[in-house]
Enzyme design. Structure first.
Site, mmCIF file in Angstrom:
data_model
loop_
_atom_site.group_PDB
_atom_site.id
_atom_site.type_symbol
_atom_site.label_atom_id
_atom_site.label_comp_id
_atom_site.label_asym_id
_atom_site.label_seq_id
_atom_site.Cartn_x
_atom_site.Cartn_y
_atom_site.Cartn_z
ATOM 1 N N LYS A 28 0.311 -0.804 -0.012
ATOM 2 C CA LYS A 28 -0.051 -0.147 -0.146
ATOM 3 C C LYS A 28 0.276 1.131 -0.294
ATOM 4 O O LYS A 28 0.398 2.200 -0.771
ATOM 5 C CB LYS A 28 -0.958 -0.253 1.251
ATOM 6 C CG LYS A 28 -2.468 0.900 0.838
ATOM 7 C CD LYS A 28 -3.103 0.809 2.169
ATOM 8 C CE LYS A 28 -3.455 -0.813 2.167
ATOM 9 N NZ LYS A 28 -4.561 -1.244 3.903
ATOM 10 N N ARG A 98 -3.033 3.394 8.428
ATOM 11 C CA ARG A 98 -3.772 2.535 7.528
ATOM 12 C C ARG A 98 -2.623 1.078 7.443
ATOM 13 O O ARG A 98 -0.869 1.793 7.282
ATOM 14 C CB ARG A 98 -3.380 2.584 6.202
ATOM 15 C CG ARG A 98 -4.550 3.707 5.601
ATOM 16 C CD ARG A 98 -4.632 3.796 4.526
ATOM 17 N NE ARG A 98 -5.110 3.577 3.278
ATOM 18 C CZ ARG A 98 -4.847 3.264 1.906
ATOM 19 N NH1 ARG A 98 -4.697 4.612 1.584
ATOM 20 N NH2 ARG A 98 -5.587 2.872 0.850
ATOM 21 N N GLY A 107 -8.057 -7.614 3.754
ATOM 22 C CA GLY A 107 -8.978 -7.427 4.749
ATOM 23 C C GLY A 107 -8.144 -8.567 6.342
ATOM 24 O O GLY A 107 -8.823 -8.482 7.131
ATOM 25 N N MET A 109 -5.646 -7.217 8.436
ATOM 26 C CA MET A 109 -5.071 -6.104 9.005
ATOM 27 C C MET A 109 -6.476 -5.013 9.370
ATOM 28 O O MET A 109 -6.762 -5.089 8.539
ATOM 29 C CB MET A 109 -3.888 -5.919 8.974
ATOM 30 C CG MET A 109 -3.004 -7.148 8.878
ATOM 31 S SD MET A 109 -1.285 -7.458 8.664
ATOM 32 C CE MET A 109 -0.989 -6.416 7.148
ATOM 33 N N ARG A 348 -3.026 -1.508 -6.500
ATOM 34 C CA ARG A 348 -2.354 -2.753 -6.573
ATOM 35 C C ARG A 348 -2.866 -3.358 -7.417
ATOM 36 O O ARG A 348 -3.675 -3.831 -7.822
ATOM 37 C CB ARG A 348 -2.371 -3.778 -5.090
ATOM 38 C CG ARG A 348 -3.617 -4.107 -5.185
ATOM 39 C CD ARG A 348 -4.030 -4.727 -3.240
ATOM 40 N NE ARG A 348 -5.713 -5.265 -3.549
ATOM 41 C CZ ARG A 348 -6.186 -5.099 -2.441
ATOM 42 N NH1 ARG A 348 -5.976 -4.893 -1.377
ATOM 43 N NH2 ARG A 348 -7.813 -5.495 -2.483
ATOM 44 N N HIS A 470 -15.849 -9.865 0.055
ATOM 45 C CA HIS A 470 -14.342 -10.265 0.265
ATOM 46 C C HIS A 470 -15.093 -12.022 -0.348
ATOM 47 O O HIS A 470 -13.749 -12.186 -0.879
ATOM 48 C CB HIS A 470 -14.321 -10.507 2.309
ATOM 49 C CG HIS A 470 -14.137 -11.334 2.674
ATOM 50 N ND1 HIS A 470 -13.950 -12.759 2.737
ATOM 51 C CD2 HIS A 470 -12.335 -10.954 2.417
ATOM 52 C CE1 HIS A 470 -13.123 -13.593 3.288
ATOM 53 N NE2 HIS A 470 -12.030 -12.525 3.127
ATOM 54 N N SER A 798 15.117 -41.963 -14.562
ATOM 55 C CA SER A 798 14.260 -41.414 -13.955
ATOM 56 C C SER A 798 14.120 -41.294 -12.874
ATOM 57 O O SER A 798 14.189 -42.357 -11.630
ATOM 58 C CB SER A 798 12.914 -42.544 -14.890
ATOM 59 O OG SER A 798 11.541 -41.416 -14.665
ATOM 60 N N CYS A 865 9.309 -38.901 -12.856
ATOM 61 C CA CYS A 865 8.138 -39.365 -12.988
ATOM 62 C C CYS A 865 6.985 -39.439 -12.263
ATOM 63 O O CYS A 865 6.104 -39.749 -11.687
ATOM 64 C CB CYS A 865 7.941 -40.054 -13.352
ATOM 65 S SG CYS A 865 8.731 -41.652 -12.135
ATOM 66 N N TYR A 885 13.705 -34.192 -19.286
ATOM 67 C CA TYR A 885 11.931 -33.497 -19.254
ATOM 68 C C TYR A 885 10.902 -33.968 -17.511
ATOM 69 O O TYR A 885 12.152 -34.299 -16.441
ATOM 70 C CB TYR A 885 11.038 -34.859 -20.255
ATOM 71 C CG TYR A 885 10.829 -36.156 -19.733
ATOM 72 C CD1 TYR A 885 10.074 -36.306 -19.171
ATOM 73 C CD2 TYR A 885 12.519 -36.952 -19.893
ATOM 74 C CE1 TYR A 885 10.270 -37.729 -18.259
ATOM 75 C CE2 TYR A 885 12.716 -38.558 -19.975
ATOM 76 C CZ TYR A 885 11.827 -39.111 -18.502
ATOM 77 O OH TYR A 885 11.749 -39.780 -18.541
HETATM 78 P P1 ADP Z 1 -7.832 -2.227 3.430
HETATM 79 O O1 ADP Z 1 -6.519 -3.079 3.257
HETATM 80 O O2 ADP Z 1 -8.491 -2.865 4.869
HETATM 81 O O3 ADP Z 1 -8.245 -1.449 2.392
HETATM 82 P P2 ADP Z 1 -6.818 0.707 3.707
HETATM 83 O O4 ADP Z 1 -6.399 1.181 4.493
HETATM 84 O O5 ADP Z 1 -6.992 0.222 2.435
HETATM 85 O O6 ADP Z 1 -7.649 -1.012 4.804
HETATM 86 O O7 ADP Z 1 -8.635 1.506 4.193
HETATM 87 C C1 ADP Z 1 -9.803 1.132 4.500
HETATM 88 C C2 ADP Z 1 -10.590 2.120 3.723
HETATM 89 O O8 ADP Z 1 -10.153 3.483 4.074
HETATM 90 C C3 ADP Z 1 -10.136 1.722 1.642
HETATM 91 O O9 ADP Z 1 -11.493 2.073 0.851
HETATM 92 C C4 ADP Z 1 -9.944 3.123 1.558
HETATM 93 O O10 ADP Z 1 -9.764 3.776 0.622
HETATM 94 C C5 ADP Z 1 -10.264 4.231 3.089
HETATM 95 N N1 ADP Z 1 -9.064 4.793 3.233
HETATM 96 C C6 ADP Z 1 -7.590 5.090 3.621
HETATM 97 N N2 ADP Z 1 -7.596 5.780 3.957
HETATM 98 C C7 ADP Z 1 -8.066 7.088 3.839
HETATM 99 C C8 ADP Z 1 -7.481 8.227 3.790
HETATM 100 N N3 ADP Z 1 -7.053 8.854 3.764
HETATM 101 N N4 ADP Z 1 -9.368 9.263 3.086
HETATM 102 C C9 ADP Z 1 -10.283 8.189 2.732
HETATM 103 N N5 ADP Z 1 -10.615 7.160 2.492
HETATM 104 C C10 ADP Z 1 -9.933 6.469 3.213
HETATM 105 MG MG MG Z 2 -7.761 -0.908 0.998
#
Ligand code: ADP
Ligand code: MG
Ligand code: MG
Length: 911
Positions: A28, A98, A107, A109, A348, A470, A798, A865, A885
């Site tokens: 991220k 984040r 999802g 962490m 990503r 999810h 083999s 094999c 092979y």
């Molecule tokens: P996850 O890894 O669970 O997606 P994120 O860190 O990406 O967690 O954040 C969860 C949600 O919050 C995502 O939808 C992200 O776009 C939103 N978000 C994170 N940081 C900000 C921010 N600075 N402003 C607005 N939305 C945010």
């Molecule tokens: Mg995210």
């Protein structure tokens, strides 16, 4: 550590980090840095490195003291870029905190939004934005997230609901509204008070209201989330080392909850289920962060955005083009629109189904966005299995429909067909699966806690969420069949029932009922439905569909055509019958690496004489019995040789202990006695005589053939007679006779001499010669160590990596299951060595054998094999040691072709 940089800032069109710094900044953090660098609009912020996470754990799960000054300095930079101040009651800066590991762990962490709010700053936010509702909405969201993530306000039992959700539900009920967005300001204010009170009630602590204290606590909580149960389970399943740690990104908030000109969304730059070249995703108006994924309201499709918000749609299209050009891969993005302006929050590489992976790789290569080698590296070889997976049989499905069993439709999130019994809880899915049941996990929605149950299920079915939910995400990742967002479903978890609103009225289903889901079409069907081979299999194997009517097949064939050009390793298949050999060729096998003859003995007419041979009292009797088998065995071999034509066919002489061919029950004994005219006592005595304490280490393989040379003699005769017969039909043949379980030179000498004598005899009788070779399996350590001597007689090796793994470890493959579970759990082993080759031990023996074998016989042919022949990771190793092979089961041949290409490309780039 003291001298290394621990905090990387980004924003204002530049960044200190970039996309190649995932190890340090997490996926991220690297993503937001890179997007800042390439001129996409990203809210400013900074990333605390994964090294600090390691230091955090070393420091007894506290943020090391000397990190704080850096955080404060970085925060000042964000303040100046954002034009707001953290904790300032007049103009407060809010941030998100984040999580982000090197590889995405969707999802698993935690993240906290809107941090920096307290009873004073909320007023400032309201004044500045002139939007009291927005300010209090943000505040109550913050309280809920901070409470959950930092203060641990979670449901206590699996039936329990989230404590904050319950409060929110009550509030909506009291206000007489359905949606969060309809709650009046007064209700939002009450919510803040009530959430804080709930924290006090359950945890006995006051909700912290100093923003800096909040920030430190949130950073620590995100670091801690690296070690929560979900994250640990996910890591284990995906082989992610515990040492990696997570980074923490602190970033200025942008607000999607500022009204009807704001919103939040997620999108893929291409369709992640089919691979189609179109922006694909979902958008929620007047919403924040996770609302889309959590499925609180039904989102708009991105494809419908242009009509309502043309400006936003245009900005998204531009961002999509820029991202794809820059990353040259399908991206999975998060974005927020604040008052008509697009901000990117995450990018990503997008998870995709096998179907989509192949299409995207091929289309990007054809559009010259990537090269062919890169296209080949983009597709996980195992993902090709998605293209071979069965689909529902059209007729069976039509019949189900006519019978009124088509219940509902949802979003097709994971292609393929799955049938199973309904369970409602992830834990049950695991438990039922371990009892041998096949289950479909049906839920309102899934969450990261469900991950292990999802792995155990054939497929999943949810009522809520879109293609980015999810369940959809996990389906793509695990290659599971899935339908999501099937709105006709509702659940009563306590009663363990599910109600489906069908066109014909409501229907009730209980735990354990059978259901079928078509993850390609999105259809939910009652009961079991018959399946049919995939499009690729219809074209290649069944030949019931023309290639030009099969778009999926065409992409598949194109990619594998490129793979064939790129690879050095040849690919063979393990096949025991002509029909299997045909399938192998259809999938692109260049020969047969292993024909096991023992299966043939159980075939029509052979097991009787085989048993007769085993209970025979002398060689003459044995020969008489073997003479009955000869013509049948000759036909077996002729069938395979005819199908394979000029391609090499490796036939292994008899391998298992004789004991395995006999029945041990009284009835079986009586029958054999009757059939052979022997006494039951004699048969029983013979069974006792053949009994071995350790049959896998006993009288089998060439050892058996040395005790009973007439068996090899008969088999060799059958092979050469078959070869002459087929060759007389005008078909070129290339049999390779393989002697199993050789440990010493004298063993192989004994067998080679015998085989060559039979060959000469048959060729003289038939007045015809065929090319053949004799070689051995290397499957016991001594054989590997004595490879130089053995290669004097063996024309090929083999590697029988199943037995070689078994004998190198001294672990019985048939008894390994429970032991393995313990070993994996304690991380004594990271992987099952019977699935992925143990390079350090078994691999070392292979290296020795290759080197010594080649010393004696430079052009010795080398193959493998065992089961490992179809395992991509093992194939990389086989490329490296320079085998000629690999041989895999027919349905694994496409996987092996692609994996071999990837291994060759990787080898090339290393030089
Ligand atoms: P996850 O890894 O669970 O997606 P994120 O860190 O990406 O967690 O954040 C969860 C949600 O919050 C995502 O939808 C992200 O776009 C939103 N978000 C994170 N940081 C900000 C921010 N600075 N402003 C607005 N939305 C945010
Ligand atoms: Mg995210
Ligand atoms: Mg073996």
């Amino acid at each position: 550590m003291a001298s290394t940089k621990r905090i990387y800032s980004f924003g204002g069109g530049k960044a200190e980090g970039n996309k190649d710094m995932k190890d340090l900044l997490g996926g991220k953090g690297a993503g937001v840095a890179e997007m800042s660098n390439i001129g996409l609009l990203v809210p400013p912020g900074f990333t605390i490195t994964t090294e600090v996470c390691t230091a955090f754990y070393k420091n007894g799960k506290r943020l090391p003291k000397d990190v704080l000054p850096g955080v404060e300095a970085a925060l000042r930079r964000v303040e100046s870029l954002a034009g707001k101040s953290f904790g300032d009651p007049d103009n407060p800066l809010l941030v998100s905190v984040r999580s982000g590991a090197r590889v995405s762990m969707p999802g698993m962490m935690d993240t906290v939004l809107n941090l920096g709010l307290d009873d004073a700053t909320v007023e400032g936010l309201a004044r500045r934005s002139q939007n009291e509702r927005f300010a209090w909405d943000s505040y109550r969201r913050f309280c809920a997230m901070f409470g959950d993530v930092v203060l641990g306000m979670k449901p206590e039992r699996k039936q329990d609901r989230d404590p904050f959700e319950v409060i929110l539900e009550k509030k909506k009920h009291a206000a007489g509204v359905k949606l969060d967005t309809e709650l009046p300001v007064s209700a939002l204010k009450e919510l803040v008070v009530e959430l804080k009170a709930e924290v006090r009630r359950r945890k006995g602590i006051d909700f912290p209201d100093d923003p800096m204290q909040q920030l430190v606590a949130a950073i620590e909580a995100v670091f801690r989330s690296w070690d929560n149960d979900r994250a640990i389970a996910y890591r284990r399943m995906n082989g992610i080392p515990a040492e990696w740690g997570t980074a923490v990104t602190v970033q200025a908030m942008v607000f999607g909850n500022m009204g009807e000109d704001s919103g939040t969304g997620v999108a893929f730059t291409r369709n992640p289920a089919t691979g189609a070249n179109e922006l694909y995703g979902e958008f929620l108006v007047n919403a924040q962060g996770e609302d889309v994924v959590a499925g609180i309201r039904t989102p708009l499709k991105i494809s419908d955005l242009a009509a309502r918000f043309p400006g936003v749609a245009r900005q998204l299209d531009d961002a999509r083009a820029k991202l794809e050009r820059h990353y040259r891969d399908m991206q999975d993005i998060e974005f927020t629109i604040e008052r008509g302006r697009l901000y990117l929050l995450q990018t990503r590489s997008g998870k995709r189904t096998g179907l989509a992976a192949v299409r995207i790789a091929v289309e990007m290569a054809e559009a010259k966005l990537i090269g062919r080698d890169e296209a080949l590296l983009r597709v996980d070889p195992a993902a090709l299995n998605h293209l071979l997976r069965p689909i529902f049989d059209d007729e069976a499905k039509k019949k189900a429909q006519e019978e009124g069993r088509l219940l509902a439709k949802g979003l097709p999130a994971g292609p393929g067909a799955a049938t199973g019994r309904i369970v409602f809880f992830a834990g049950d899915a695991e438990a039922w699966k371990s009892r041998g049941e096949q289950v479909i996990l049906a839920r309102h929605e899934t969450s990261p806690e469900d991950i292990r149950g999802m792995a155990a299920a054939q497929g999943f079915l949810t009522a809520f969420g879109g293609m980015t939910s999810h369940a959809a995400l996990v389906a793509r990742q695990m290659g599971k069949v899935a339908i999501v967002g099937c709105e006709a479903l509702s659940f009563d978890y306590d009663a363990r029932t599910m109600t489906v609103q069908t066109p014909l009225g409501a229907r009730l289903f209980s735990e354990g009922d059978w259901i079928s889901i078509d993850g390609t079409a999105g259809d939910v069907i009652e009961g079991q439905v018959g399946t049919r081979p995939s499009e690729v299999v219809q074209v290649l194997v069944e030949k019931t569909r023309a290639p030009q009517d099969a778009p999926v097949y065409q992409q598949f064939a194109k990619l594998l055509g490129w793979a064939d050009k790129a690879r050095r390793l040849k690919i063979r298949a393990n096949a025991d019958q002509p029909d299997q050999a045909e399938v192998a060729i259809a999938f692109g096998a260049q020969g047969i690496g292993l024909t096991r003859t023992e299966h043939m003995f159980f075939g029509e007419g052979k097991i009787g004489p085989m048993r007769e041979m085993i209970v025979a009292e002398d060689e003459a009797e044995r020969r008489a019995a073997l003479a009955k088998i000869l013509p049948l065995q000759r036909e077996d071999f002729a069938g395979i040789l005819r199908v394979m034509g000029p391609r090499p066919v490796t036939i292994r002489t008899l391998d298992p202990p004789l004991h395995e061919f006999l029945r041990h029950d009284p009835e079986g004994i009586a029958e054999l006695a009757r059939a052979t005219g022997k006494s039951e006592e004699h048969v029983r005595a013979r069974i006792d005589e053949l009994h071995e304490a350790n049959p896998m280490l006993g009288h089998r393989g060439c050892r058996l053939a040395i005790s009973y040379p007439e068996i090899t003699e008969m088999q060799a005769r059958a092979i050469f007679e078959a070869a002459c017969d087929v060759s007389a039909e005008g078909v070129d043949v290339q049999p390779e006779i393989m002697i199993p379980l050789v440990a010493t030179k004298r063993e192989i000498d004994h067998q080679v001499k015998l085989v060559r004598r039979v060959a000469a005899a048959v060729f003289a009788e038939r007045g015809r010669k065929v090319k053949y070779s004799v070689g051995t399996m290397i499957e016991v350590p001594r054989g590997a160590l004595r490879a130089d001597a053995i290669a004097e007689s063996a024309e090929f090796f083999s590697f029988g990596t199943n037995d070689l793994t078994q004998t190198t470890y001294g672990i019985s493959r048939d008894d390994v299951a429970t032991l393995l579970a313990t070993y994996l759990e304690h991380e004594i082993l990271n992987r099952d060595p019977f699935v992925t080759l143990d390079r350090l031990g078994v691999g070392e023996l292979m290296r020795i054998a290759v080197e010594r074998g080649r010393k004696t016989r430079p052009n010795i042919k080398l193959g493998i094999c065992g089961e490992h022949g179809g395992d991509p990771d093992s194939i990389r190793f086989f490329e490296k040691v320079g085998l000629d092979y690999v041989s895999a089961s027919p349905f694994r041949v496409p996987v092996a072709r692609l994996a071999a290409a990837q291994a060759a490309i990787a080898g090339k780039s290393k030089g």
